[in-house]
Write an enzyme that holds these catalytic residues in place. Sequence first.
Site, mmCIF file in Angstrom:
data_model
loop_
_atom_site.group_PDB
_atom_site.id
_atom_site.type_symbol
_atom_site.label_atom_id
_atom_site.label_comp_id
_atom_site.label_asym_id
_atom_site.label_seq_id
_atom_site.Cartn_x
_atom_site.Cartn_y
_atom_site.Cartn_z
ATOM 1 N N HIS A 17 0.868 -1.201 0.000
ATOM 2 C CA HIS A 17 0.000 0.000 0.000
ATOM 3 C C HIS A 17 0.892 1.235 0.000
ATOM 4 C CE1 HIS A 17 -3.862 2.102 1.391
ATOM 5 N NE2 HIS A 17 -2.971 3.052 1.134
ATOM 6 N N HIS A 19 1.582 5.357 -1.721
ATOM 7 C CA HIS A 19 1.232 6.526 -2.534
ATOM 8 C C HIS A 19 2.513 7.102 -3.119
ATOM 9 C CE1 HIS A 19 -2.940 6.751 -1.038
ATOM 10 N NE2 HIS A 19 -2.408 6.218 0.062
ATOM 11 N N LEU A 20 2.585 7.120 -4.442
ATOM 12 C CA LEU A 20 3.793 7.633 -5.110
ATOM 13 C C LEU A 20 3.585 8.999 -5.747
ATOM 14 C CD1 LEU A 20 5.200 4.412 -6.852
ATOM 15 C CD2 LEU A 20 6.244 5.675 -4.951
ATOM 16 N N ARG A 21 2.301 9.410 -5.939
ATOM 17 C CA ARG A 21 1.995 10.700 -6.585
ATOM 18 C C ARG A 21 2.535 10.737 -8.024
ATOM 19 N NH1 ARG A 21 -1.243 10.838 -2.209
ATOM 20 N NH2 ARG A 21 -0.326 11.815 -0.389
ATOM 21 N N LYS A 103 -9.165 -0.407 -5.950
ATOM 22 C CA LYS A 103 -9.213 0.289 -4.666
ATOM 23 C C LYS A 103 -10.583 0.933 -4.461
ATOM 24 C CE LYS A 103 -7.882 2.067 -0.799
ATOM 25 N NZ LYS A 103 -6.768 2.905 -0.405
ATOM 26 N N HIS A 140 -10.466 1.066 1.718
ATOM 27 C CA HIS A 140 -10.284 2.083 2.763
ATOM 28 C C HIS A 140 -11.510 1.958 3.661
ATOM 29 C CE1 HIS A 140 -8.808 6.055 4.329
ATOM 30 N NE2 HIS A 140 -10.003 5.947 4.889
ATOM 31 N N HIS A 178 -4.663 -0.604 5.864
ATOM 32 C CA HIS A 178 -4.232 0.204 7.013
ATOM 33 C C HIS A 178 -5.158 0.073 8.227
ATOM 34 C CE1 HIS A 178 -7.081 2.809 5.009
ATOM 35 N NE2 HIS A 178 -6.213 3.278 4.152
ATOM 36 N N ASP A 253 1.353 2.710 3.500
ATOM 37 C CA ASP A 253 0.495 3.886 3.285
ATOM 38 C C ASP A 253 1.331 5.163 3.337
ATOM 39 O OD1 ASP A 253 -1.787 5.263 2.657
ATOM 40 O OD2 ASP A 253 -2.658 5.186 4.654
ATOM 41 N N ALA A 269 -4.200 14.809 5.195
ATOM 42 C CA ALA A 269 -3.910 13.554 5.883
ATOM 43 C C ALA A 269 -2.819 12.805 5.135
ATOM 44 C CB ALA A 269 -5.171 12.700 5.938
#
Length: 351
Positions: A17, A19-21, A103, A140, A178, A253, A269
């Site tokens: 999990h 987040h790479l943007r 997701k 989520h 998460h 995450d 967040a």
Amino acid sequence: MTDQPLRLTLRRPDDWHLHLRTGAMLKAVLPFSARQMGRAIVMPNLVPPVTDMARAETYRREIVENLPAGSGFRPLMTAYLTDHTDPDDLERGFRAGLFTAVKLYPQHATTNSAHGVTSIAHVHPVLERMQAIGMPLLIHGEVTDQDVDIFDREAVFIDRVLTPLLRNFPELRVVLEHATTEEAVVFVRQNGPSGRIGCTITAHHLMINRSSIFAGGIRPHLYCLPIAKREKHRLALRRAATSGEPWFFLGTDSAPHPIGAKETACGCAGIFTAPSAIELYAQVFDEEGALANLEAFASLNGPAFYRLPPNEDRITLERSGHIVPDVLDVDGKDAVLPFRSGERLDWRVVD
Ligand code: DOR
Ligand code: ZN
């Protein structure tokens, strides 16, 4: 007696999990994950979100083009589920090996979830297709009703949404992402033996509780969603992660935001753990006397759930100390702050 530092060799971990943007932020943060992880499940909550094969292919190419030379890191792409997702596109992407999973963000649950699902009823045809083809649904798990207290949103989601979902789709493969509560741990343990439930646990939820967010003042860099809960939940998560049970696995995450977007009247967040991800987990496992289970959690349980082989190569950790990197420049204007920046952790990855 030898004064050699203690060493620990593991199969290379994966991050289930992440987040790479995109753009400059991707360029700045990707090398950290690529250095440690074999693969990562890449979250699709971009603006606009990664909702179909075409966008996923473009995003995957951007990631691969920005990998450090010689890196073996593999991004595993996900599709962002909306009320309008086309099941045929998902199936094509899954069969082609482009999509690993889908997701589900309940609408407005978190960062960039405005296009999320408004009601599970709207995505029944998609879930039926995913169930039929064995494509995992990553969730989520928070309700979004503003009348449910923020600290209760995960437990209420498990009761109101997740339990009926598993009943209605008895073969659907699901990852509760998460996990932050004892209720989540209990739920995953109850359902784990079916083989169709997995659960990721972040390093930060193993290290902070809700009091940490307000220790001595408000600490925006410790704000993430789901928000950290009471100490008893952190302790339940630590027992779960370090137990060696196959349904719990590593998912950081790691969610970088520019410092300015965190330190403001309405901060985003997300906690950026990627620069020291495996060192943070090693710290926790060591504190719990469970280093023998770190490889299962970090390198074996995730691939087993996703029906992928574990990585063949190894990383070595050494108990010689690691200082978490300082603020990281993104593009000369923005910068990101790693979790525990400047602090010392006991384990470091040997290069
Ligand atoms: O804290 C979070 N940050 N939780 C999420 O679910 C999304 C993430 C992000 O994208 O920043
Ligand atoms: Zn996330």
